[in-house]
Design a protein around this motif. Structure first.
Motif, short mmCIF file in Angstrom:
data_model
loop_
_atom_site.label_atom_id
_atom_site.label_comp_id
_atom_site.label_asym_id
_atom_site.label_seq_id
_atom_site.Cartn_x
_atom_site.Cartn_y
_atom_site.Cartn_z
N GLN A 215 0.84 -1.19 0.00
CA GLN A 215 0.00 0.00 0.00
C GLN A 215 0.88 1.24 0.00
N LEU A 216 0.28 2.35 -0.43
CA LEU A 216 0.97 3.63 -0.43
C LEU A 216 0.47 4.42 0.78
N VAL A 217 1.36 4.74 1.71
CA VAL A 217 1.00 5.46 2.93
C VAL A 217 1.40 6.93 2.77
N LYS A 218 0.45 7.81 2.96
CA LYS A 218 0.73 9.25 2.83
C LYS A 218 0.97 9.85 4.21
N PHE A 219 1.82 10.86 4.25
CA PHE A 219 2.12 11.53 5.52
C PHE A 219 2.22 13.03 5.30
N GLN A 220 2.17 13.77 6.41
CA GLN A 220 2.23 15.22 6.34
C GLN A 220 3.11 15.75 7.45
N GLY A 227 13.32 25.40 9.53
CA GLY A 227 13.50 24.06 8.99
C GLY A 227 13.30 22.96 10.01
N THR A 228 12.89 23.33 11.24
CA THR A 228 12.67 22.34 12.29
C THR A 228 11.29 21.70 12.11
N ILE A 229 11.25 20.39 12.12
CA ILE A 229 9.98 19.68 11.98
C ILE A 229 9.19 19.81 13.27
N ARG A 230 7.96 20.32 13.17
CA ARG A 230 7.12 20.52 14.34
C ARG A 230 6.18 19.33 14.56
N THR A 231 5.55 18.84 13.52
CA THR A 231 4.62 17.72 13.66
C THR A 231 4.80 16.74 12.51
N VAL A 232 4.55 15.48 12.81
CA VAL A 232 4.56 14.41 11.80
C VAL A 232 3.24 13.66 11.94
N LYS A 233 2.54 13.50 10.84
CA LYS A 233 1.25 12.82 10.91
C LYS A 233 1.10 11.87 9.74
N VAL A 234 0.87 10.59 10.05
CA VAL A 234 0.54 9.60 9.03
C VAL A 234 -0.96 9.69 8.77
N LEU A 235 -1.33 9.88 7.52
CA LEU A 235 -2.74 10.04 7.17
C LEU A 235 -3.43 8.68 7.18
N VAL A 243 1.37 3.07 13.39
CA VAL A 243 1.42 4.52 13.20
C VAL A 243 2.48 5.20 14.08
N PRO A 244 2.50 4.97 15.42
CA PRO A 244 3.51 5.69 16.23
C PRO A 244 4.94 5.39 15.79
N GLY A 540 -7.22 8.35 14.47
CA GLY A 540 -5.87 7.93 14.82
C GLY A 540 -5.54 7.95 16.29
N GLN A 541 -6.42 8.53 17.14
CA GLN A 541 -6.16 8.59 18.57
C GLN A 541 -7.10 7.64 19.31
N GLN A 542 -6.61 7.06 20.40
CA GLN A 542 -7.41 6.12 21.18
C GLN A 542 -7.93 6.78 22.45
N TYR A 543 -9.24 6.61 22.69
CA TYR A 543 -9.89 7.16 23.87
C TYR A 543 -10.62 6.04 24.59
N GLN A 544 -10.66 6.14 25.90
CA GLN A 544 -11.37 5.15 26.71
C GLN A 544 -12.56 5.83 27.39
#
Length: 556
Positions: A215-220, A227-235, A243-244, A540-544
Motif C-alpha cells: 500500500q501507499l502510505v501518505k504523511f504530512q 527548517g525544524t519539523i514541528r509535527t509528523v502525521k501519518v494520514l 502509526v507511532p 488515529g487517537q485512542q480514547y477510553q
C-alpha cells in the motif's frame, strides 16, 4: 531525567516549601487520586509544544519565584501537560507518586486549578532517551497553555482584521482572460538534507513493523521557518500500519536545511509525502520507497506570494518552484513592515469543509461564538456563506459571552451577549455578526455556549426537536455545559482548533446528550452507544470511556 535519590530530595524540598504555606488549598488525597486516574495520557519520543497556543514552561523543580513570574492566577489556562521521561535508573521507582506530588504542589500554589472544568490536563511520557545523559536535555515539568484575555482593544483589532479580509474576499473576482499578475521573485523548494534514497534507507532501518500487503502510505509534516519539523502525521490508511513507530521513523529520517525560501525570506511550510510499504531492499534503479509529493505555504504567507510548483523538465533537472509577489505583498514591502498577521490555524477552513460535506444541513439553526479565539472560524463561516447562496431563510445566533461585562459578574445561564437574525441575506448575517463583535470580545477563555444553544433552541420552529449547529473552540470547553442537562435538541458540534487531539470533554458531552462532533477530517457519530470501559479510535487517537466521560489513552 534526574537520579532517583535527587528526585526524592526535590520532592521533599517542594513539600516543605509549599506544605505549610498552602496546606489549606491542597486537595484531599482521595480527590487527587481520582483526578489523576482520569487524566489523558500518551507517549511520544520527545515532547513538542503546540505551535498555535501560547506555552509557558514550569520546570518540575519549580520554585515559588518561578511560579509567581508566570502569573498563572491571572491568566486563562486552557491546557496543562505534565511532561516526564519513561527512563528510570531504579526499577522500583514510582513515577505515579512523583506525578501526584508535582500536581499536588501546583494545585496548592494555584487555588481552584483542579476544580476548573475548562482546563484540559494531559500526562505525556517521553520514550526517546535511555540514559541520564540522553534524558537531561528533555523537558520535565508542566507546559501550561494560556489563552489571551479579550479586551476592547483586541476586539477592535479582530473586527478590523475581519472587515479587511471580507473586503478583499468581496473584491476577489479573478478574470480568466488576465495573465498571472505580480512581479516574479526568487523561490526555491525547501532543501532536504537527505536524498529520497537516503531517507528510504533510514526508514528501512527504523521501521520494523511487519507489513505484508502493499500500500501507499501518505504523511504530512509541518515545518517552521528554521527548517525544524514541528509535527509528523501519518494520514488514514487502507490497511493497518504501526502509526507511532512509522511517525517516529519519519521524524528521524527527514531533515530540512531551512524553511521555505521565497524573496530572500524564510517561511514555515507544510510538506506532504508518500511511503511505499512494505519496504523492500534498496534498489539502485527505479523510484525509492519514500519521497515528497507537495509543499505548501501557510495562508499568512500565501497572501503575500503566489507560489507555483513545477515538475522537472529539460531546463530543470529537479522539481522547482516559481513565485510572484501579490499586491498586498508589494504594499507590505513598500511600507518596510516585517510584521505579518498571525498564522492561521491548520484547520482554519473547517467550517466551510464540514458545511460542504453536509449539504443536507439546510434547516438547522447555526450558533456561533464570535469572541477572539474564534476569529479565523467566523471569517470562514462568512466566506462560505458569501460563496454559497442561501436558498431559504436560516437562523443564526451569535454570542460574545456577556457584552464585555467583567468576568466576576457573569452568572451561569444569565451571561447574555446573544444576538440572532433570520434571513437569506449574506449582508444581513454579516452585519449582525459584526454588531455582536462590536458589543463584546469575551473576556475570559471559557464561553457561554450552552446558554446560546438554549436560546437558539427557543427560536427554532419546533424547539423540542430543534436541529442546531454549534461552532465551538476545541480547547476552551464551555463554563455552562451543565445547563444542557434536560435539552432535547440535536446538536452538531463543529470543533474548531483541533491541533493534536479532540478534547475528551466534548466527546463526553456528545456521548451524554447524543450530540455529534465534526472536524476537518471527519464526523464522529453515535458516541452514546459506547459502554464504560470501551476503547475507541477516533482519527488515529485512542480514547477510553470512563465513569466521568472519556480520556485519551494513546496519541499517535
Amino acid at each position: 531525567m534526574l537520579f532517583v535519590s535527587f528526585r526524592a530530595f526535590l520532592c521533599g524540598l517542594l513539600l516543605l516549601l509549599f506544605g505549610t504555606t498552602h496546606a489549606q488549598t491542597t486537595p484531599p488525597e482521595p480527590d487527587l487520586t481520582a483526578f489523576y486516574d482520569q487524566l489523558n495520557a500518551y507517549r511520544t519520543a520527545r515532547y513538542q509544544p503546540l505551535p498555535d497556543l501560547e506555552a509557558l514552561q514550569l520546570p518540575s523543580t519549580f520554585s515559588g519565584a518561578e511560579l509567581n513570574a508566570l502569573r498563572l492566577q491571572d491568566r486563562h489556562i486552557v491546557r496543562i501537560d505534565l511532561v516526564y521521561t519513561a527512563f528510570k535508573l531504579n526499577p522500583t521507582f514510582n513515577q505515579r507518586q512523583l506525578n501526584l506530588s508535582r500536581i499536588r504542589n501546583l494545585a496548592a500554589a494555584v487555588p481552584g486549578l483542579l476544580q476548573d472544568e475548562s482546563v484540559t490536563w494531559t500526562l505525556v511520557e517521553q520514550t526517546g532517551c535511555t540514559s541520564p545523559s540522553e534524558c537531561q536535555p528533555f523537558f520535565h515539568g508542566f507546559m501550561v497553555y494560556v489563552a489571551r484575555h479579550a479586551t476592547a482593544a483586541t476586539s477592535r483589532a479582530d473586527l478590523d482584521s475581519l472587515t479587511r479580509k471580507l473586503r478583499l474576499l468581496e473584491k476577489k473576482r479573478p478574470k480568466a482572460s488576465k495573465k498571472v499578475q505580480g512581479k516574479k521573485v526568487a523561490c526555491n523548494l525547501p532543501g532536504s538534507r537527505f536524498s529520497n534514497r537516503q531517507m528510504a534507507r533510514s526508514l528501512r532501518r527504523l521501521y520494523t513493523c511487519p507489513q505484508r500487503e502493499a500500500q501507499l502510505v501518505k504523511f504530512q509534516l509541518t515545518v517552521d521557518a528554521r527548517g525544524t519539523i514541528r509535527t509528523v502525521k501519518v494520514l488514514p490508511t487502507a490497511r493497518p500500519v504501526c502509526v507511532p513507530e512509522l511517525e517516529d521513523a519519519i521524524r528521524k529520517s527527514v531533515a530540512f536545511a531551512s524553511g521555505f525560501p521565497i524573496d530572500r525570506k524564510m517561511f514555515a511550510f507544510t510538506a506532504k509525502g508518500a511511503i511505499r510499504l512494505p519496504l523492500g531492499p534498496l534498489q539502485l534503479l527505479g523510484p525509492p520507497d519514500m519521497g515528497f509529493t507537495s509543499f505548501a505555504l501557510p495562508d499568512s504567507a500565501a497572501r503575500l506570494y503566489r507560489v507555483f510548483l513545477k515538475k522537472k523538465n529539460k531546463q530543470h533537472k529537479n522539481d522547482y518552484c516559481e513565485a510572484r509577489i501579490t499586491k498586498k505583498g508589494e504594499l507590505l514591502a513598500a511600507a518596510d513592515t516585517a510584521a505579518e498577521e498571525p498564522a492561521l490555524p491548520p484547520d482554519a477552513n473547517v467550517v466551510s469543509r464540514v458545511m460542504q460535506r453536509h449539504p443536507e444541513w439546510s434547516k438547522e439553526v447555526v450558533v456561533t461564538d464570535v469572541t477572539g479565539s474564534m476569529f479565523p472560524y467566523t471569517y470562514d463561516l462568512l466566506a462560505w456563506l458569501q460563496l454559497s447562496a442561501l436558498e431559504d431563510e436560516k437562523t443564526f445566533v451569535f454570542f460574545n459571552d456577556g457584552n464585555d461585562q467583567p468576568d466576576k459578574d457573569k452568572r451561569l445561564g444569565k451571561t447574555g451577549g446573544l444576538y440572532h437574525v433570520k434571513t437569506d441575506s449574506y449582508e444581513a448575517i454579516k452585519n449582525k455578526l459584526i454588531e455582536t463583535m462590536k458589543a463584546g470580545g469575551g473576556g475570559d477563555a471559557p464561553e457561554n455556549d450552552a446558554e446560546a444553544l438554549l436560546y437558539a433552541q427557543h427560536l427554532a420552529a419546533a424547539p423540542d426537536s430543534a436541529e442546531l449547529i454549534l461552532l465551538a473552540d476545541n480547547y476552551t470547553f464551555p463554563r455552562d455545559a451543565r445547563l444542557l442537562k434536560n435539552t432535547t435538541a440535536h446538536v452538531r458540534i463543529i470543533l474548531c482548533g483541533v491541533r493534536d487531539y479532540i478534547n475528551p470533554k466534548y466527546l463526553a458531552l456528545a456521548r451524554k446528550h447524543g450530540f455529534s462532533l465534526h472536524t476537518i477530517e471527519g464526523d464522529i457519530m453515535d458516541l452514546s452507544k459506547l459502554l464504560e470501559g470501551e476503547t475507541i479510535t477516533i482519527q488515529g487517537q485512542q480514547y477510553q470511556v470512563t465513569k466521568d466521560g472519556f480520556k485519551l489513552v494513546q496519541k499517535t
